[in-house]
Design a protein around this motif. Structure first.
Motif, PDB file in Angstrom:
ATOM      1  N   ASN A   1       0.829  -1.201   0.000  1.00  0.00           N
ATOM      2  CA  ASN A   1       0.000   0.000   0.000  1.00  0.00           C
ATOM      3  C   ASN A   1       0.870   1.261   0.000  1.00  0.00           C
ATOM      4  O   ASN A   1       0.622   2.195  -0.761  1.00  0.00           O
ATOM      5  N   ALA A   2       1.893   1.267   0.829  1.00  0.00           N
ATOM      6  CA  ALA A   2       2.788   2.432   0.904  1.00  0.00           C
ATOM      7  C   ALA A   2       3.481   2.659  -0.441  1.00  0.00           C
ATOM      8  O   ALA A   2       3.599   3.804  -0.901  1.00  0.00           O
ATOM      9  N   TYR A   3       3.933   1.578  -1.077  1.00  0.00           N
ATOM     10  CA  TYR A   3       4.600   1.698  -2.364  1.00  0.00           C
ATOM     11  C   TYR A   3       3.648   2.265  -3.413  1.00  0.00           C
ATOM     12  O   TYR A   3       4.011   3.151  -4.199  1.00  0.00           O
ATOM     13  N   ALA A   4       2.405   1.793  -3.424  1.00  0.00           N
ATOM     14  CA  ALA A   4       1.413   2.306  -4.377  1.00  0.00           C
ATOM     15  C   ALA A   4       1.229   3.811  -4.197  1.00  0.00           C
ATOM     16  O   ALA A   4       1.192   4.555  -5.175  1.00  0.00           O
ATOM     17  N   TRP A   5       1.122   4.255  -2.951  1.00  0.00           N
ATOM     18  CA  TRP A   5       0.912   5.685  -2.695  1.00  0.00           C
ATOM     19  C   TRP A   5       2.134   6.527  -3.060  1.00  0.00           C
ATOM     20  O   TRP A   5       2.003   7.652  -3.551  1.00  0.00           O
ATOM     21  N   VAL A   6       3.331   5.993  -2.860  1.00  0.00           N
ATOM     22  CA  VAL A   6       4.548   6.715  -3.273  1.00  0.00           C
ATOM     23  C   VAL A   6       4.528   6.911  -4.789  1.00  0.00           C
ATOM     24  O   VAL A   6       4.792   8.016  -5.286  1.00  0.00           O
ATOM     25  N   LEU A   7       4.205   5.849  -5.517  1.00  0.00           N
ATOM     26  CA  LEU A   7       4.167   5.955  -6.981  1.00  0.00           C
ATOM     27  C   LEU A   7       3.080   6.917  -7.445  1.00  0.00           C
ATOM     28  O   LEU A   7       3.297   7.713  -8.364  1.00  0.00           O
ATOM     29  N   MET A   8       1.912   6.871  -6.803  1.00  0.00           N
ATOM     30  CA  MET A   8       0.823   7.777  -7.216  1.00  0.00           C
ATOM     31  C   MET A   8       1.180   9.232  -6.912  1.00  0.00           C
ATOM     32  O   MET A   8       0.803  10.132  -7.668  1.00  0.00           O
ATOM     33  N   GLN A   9       1.921   9.464  -5.838  1.00  0.00           N
ATOM     34  CA  GLN A   9       2.391  10.826  -5.545  1.00  0.00           C
ATOM     35  C   GLN A   9       3.343  11.303  -6.640  1.00  0.00           C
ATOM     36  O   GLN A   9       3.257  12.443  -7.090  1.00  0.00           O
TER      37      GLN A   9
ATOM     38  N   PHE B   1      -2.933  -4.099  -9.212  1.00  0.00           N
ATOM     39  CA  PHE B   1      -3.102  -2.642  -9.094  1.00  0.00           C
ATOM     40  C   PHE B   1      -1.741  -1.948  -9.184  1.00  0.00           C
ATOM     41  O   PHE B   1      -1.563  -0.995  -9.949  1.00  0.00           O
ATOM     42  N   ILE B   2      -0.772  -2.449  -8.429  1.00  0.00           N
ATOM     43  CA  ILE B   2       0.559  -1.829  -8.433  1.00  0.00           C
ATOM     44  C   ILE B   2       1.239  -1.993  -9.787  1.00  0.00           C
ATOM     45  O   ILE B   2       1.882  -1.056 -10.273  1.00  0.00           O
ATOM     46  N   GLU B   3       1.090  -3.148 -10.417  1.00  0.00           N
ATOM     47  CA  GLU B   3       1.693  -3.329 -11.742  1.00  0.00           C
ATOM     48  C   GLU B   3       1.141  -2.312 -12.735  1.00  0.00           C
ATOM     49  O   GLU B   3       1.870  -1.799 -13.579  1.00  0.00           O
ATOM     50  N   GLY B   4      -0.157  -2.019 -12.632  1.00  0.00           N
ATOM     51  CA  GLY B   4      -0.745  -0.988 -13.491  1.00  0.00           C
ATOM     52  C   GLY B   4      -0.151   0.378 -13.216  1.00  0.00           C
ATOM     53  O   GLY B   4       0.170   1.131 -14.146  1.00  0.00           O
ATOM     54  N   ILE B   5      -0.003   0.708 -11.936  1.00  0.00           N
ATOM     55  CA  ILE B   5       0.579   2.003 -11.555  1.00  0.00           C
ATOM     56  C   ILE B   5       2.022   2.096 -12.047  1.00  0.00           C
ATOM     57  O   ILE B   5       2.454   3.132 -12.566  1.00  0.00           O
ATOM     58  N   VAL B   6       2.775   0.999 -11.904  1.00  0.00           N
ATOM     59  CA  VAL B   6       4.171   0.969 -12.373  1.00  0.00           C
ATOM     60  C   VAL B   6       4.218   1.215 -13.881  1.00  0.00           C
ATOM     61  O   VAL B   6       5.054   1.978 -14.363  1.00  0.00           O
ATOM     62  N   SER B   7       3.299   0.604 -14.640  1.00  0.00           N
ATOM     63  CA  SER B   7       3.301   0.820 -16.096  1.00  0.00           C
ATOM     64  C   SER B   7       3.014   2.282 -16.430  1.00  0.00           C
ATOM     65  O   SER B   7       3.593   2.841 -17.361  1.00  0.00           O
ATOM     66  N   GLU B   8       2.126   2.915 -15.661  1.00  0.00           N
ATOM     67  CA  GLU B   8       1.846   4.349 -15.862  1.00  0.00           C
ATOM     68  C   GLU B   8       3.108   5.169 -15.576  1.00  0.00           C
ATOM     69  O   GLU B   8       3.408   6.121 -16.301  1.00  0.00           O
ATOM     70  N   CYS B   9       3.828   4.805 -14.533  1.00  0.00           N
ATOM     71  CA  CYS B   9       5.069   5.510 -14.195  1.00  0.00           C
ATOM     72  C   CYS B   9       6.076   5.399 -15.331  1.00  0.00           C
ATOM     73  O   CYS B   9       6.714   6.389 -15.707  1.00  0.00           O
TER      74      CYS B   9
ATOM     75  N   GLY C   1       8.025   8.252 -17.624  1.00  0.00           N
ATOM     76  CA  GLY C   1       9.457   8.367 -17.361  1.00  0.00           C
ATOM     77  C   GLY C   1       9.780   8.464 -15.884  1.00  0.00           C
ATOM     78  O   GLY C   1      10.845   8.974 -15.513  1.00  0.00           O
ATOM     79  N   ILE C   2       8.912   7.984 -15.025  1.00  0.00           N
ATOM     80  CA  ILE C   2       9.117   8.027 -13.573  1.00  0.00           C
ATOM     81  C   ILE C   2       9.838   6.755 -13.146  1.00  0.00           C
ATOM     82  O   ILE C   2       9.448   5.644 -13.517  1.00  0.00           O
ATOM     83  N   GLU C   3      10.883   6.921 -12.357  1.00  0.00           N
ATOM     84  CA  GLU C   3      11.663   5.782 -11.876  1.00  0.00           C
ATOM     85  C   GLU C   3      10.860   4.981 -10.856  1.00  0.00           C
ATOM     86  O   GLU C   3      10.207   5.539  -9.983  1.00  0.00           O
ATOM     87  N   THR C   4      10.914   3.668 -11.003  1.00  0.00           N
ATOM     88  CA  THR C   4      10.247   2.760 -10.064  1.00  0.00           C
ATOM     89  C   THR C   4      11.265   1.737  -9.586  1.00  0.00           C
ATOM     90  O   THR C   4      12.422   1.756 -10.018  1.00  0.00           O
ATOM     91  N   ALA C   5      10.811   0.834  -8.756  1.00  0.00           N
ATOM     92  CA  ALA C   5      11.681  -0.264  -8.339  1.00  0.00           C
ATOM     93  C   ALA C   5      12.045  -1.089  -9.571  1.00  0.00           C
ATOM     94  O   ALA C   5      11.291  -1.144 -10.542  1.00  0.00           O
ATOM     95  N   THR C   6      13.205  -1.729  -9.521  1.00  0.00           N
ATOM     96  CA  THR C   6      13.624  -2.575 -10.635  1.00  0.00           C
ATOM     97  C   THR C   6      12.719  -3.806 -10.694  1.00  0.00           C
ATOM     98  O   THR C   6      12.061  -4.144  -9.701  1.00  0.00           O
ATOM     99  N   PRO C   7      12.679  -4.487 -11.835  1.00  0.00           N
ATOM    100  CA  PRO C   7      11.879  -5.716 -11.913  1.00  0.00           C
ATOM    101  C   PRO C   7      12.247  -6.724 -10.820  1.00  0.00           C
ATOM    102  O   PRO C   7      11.383  -7.393 -10.273  1.00  0.00           O
TER     103      PRO C   7
END
Length: 174
Positions: A57-65, A142-150, A154-160
């Protein structure tokens, strides 16, 4: 009393026709049993589902921010948008006069329009559950979708590899 366990036996009393269900607890529930002996109970048994991790949940919110900052928005509208794209939903049909009340009760709702069922006219709504209700698999999608949006922004996310490690910790493999 609440515990994790399994049904190990079901029998039916031939005189009364009532069922007797035996559960085997995965943990020590002796104190809980003592406080409920010979009392009338409301009993609910449902399939065990792992809850999603607070880290997820925390990771999802960091990415959405990060998405909100990139598109010059706030994270709440981004969250609602992500629910609409990658969230868990159900369809319901309601009377036209209560559409606004139903919309107020759900995180995100898509109005799919008027339908007629058995001669009754209603409005079909696609209603999205909030991510706080998601199990680990739903949260992972849900998080995989957010990661794809990032990635598209061009937003950096965690590595695969880091994402796979997190999924293992959440109890999910996709």
């Amino acid at each position: 009393m609440e515990f994790k366990g399994r049904v190990v036996d079901i029998a039916r009393n031939w005189k009364t026709g009532r069922f007797r269900i035996t559960f085997e607890a995965e943990e020590d529930i002796s104190k809980q049993v003592e406080s409920t002996t010979d009392k009338l109970l409301t009993i609910t048994a449902k399939l065990f589902r792992r809850k999603r991790s607070l880290d997820a949940n925390a990771y999802a919110w960091v990415l959405m921010q990060k998405i909100a900052e990139a598109v010059k928005s706030d994270k709440w509208p981004v969250y609602l948008d992500m629910l609409g794209r990658y969230g868990v939903f159900t369809h319901i049909i309601v009377r036209p006069g209560v559409v606004d009340r139903v919309i107020a009760e759900w995180r995100t709702v898509k109005n799919l329009g008027e339908v007629t069922v058995s001669g009754q006219t209603g409005i079909q709504l696609q209603c999205y559950f909030g991510s706080s209700t998601y199990d680990t698999k739903e949260m992972s999608v849900f998080i995989e979708g957010i990661v794809s949006e990032c990635h598209e922004l061009g937003i950096e996310t965690a590595t695969p590899e880091e994402l796979e490690r997190m999924k293992r910790e959440w109890g999910v493999s996709l």
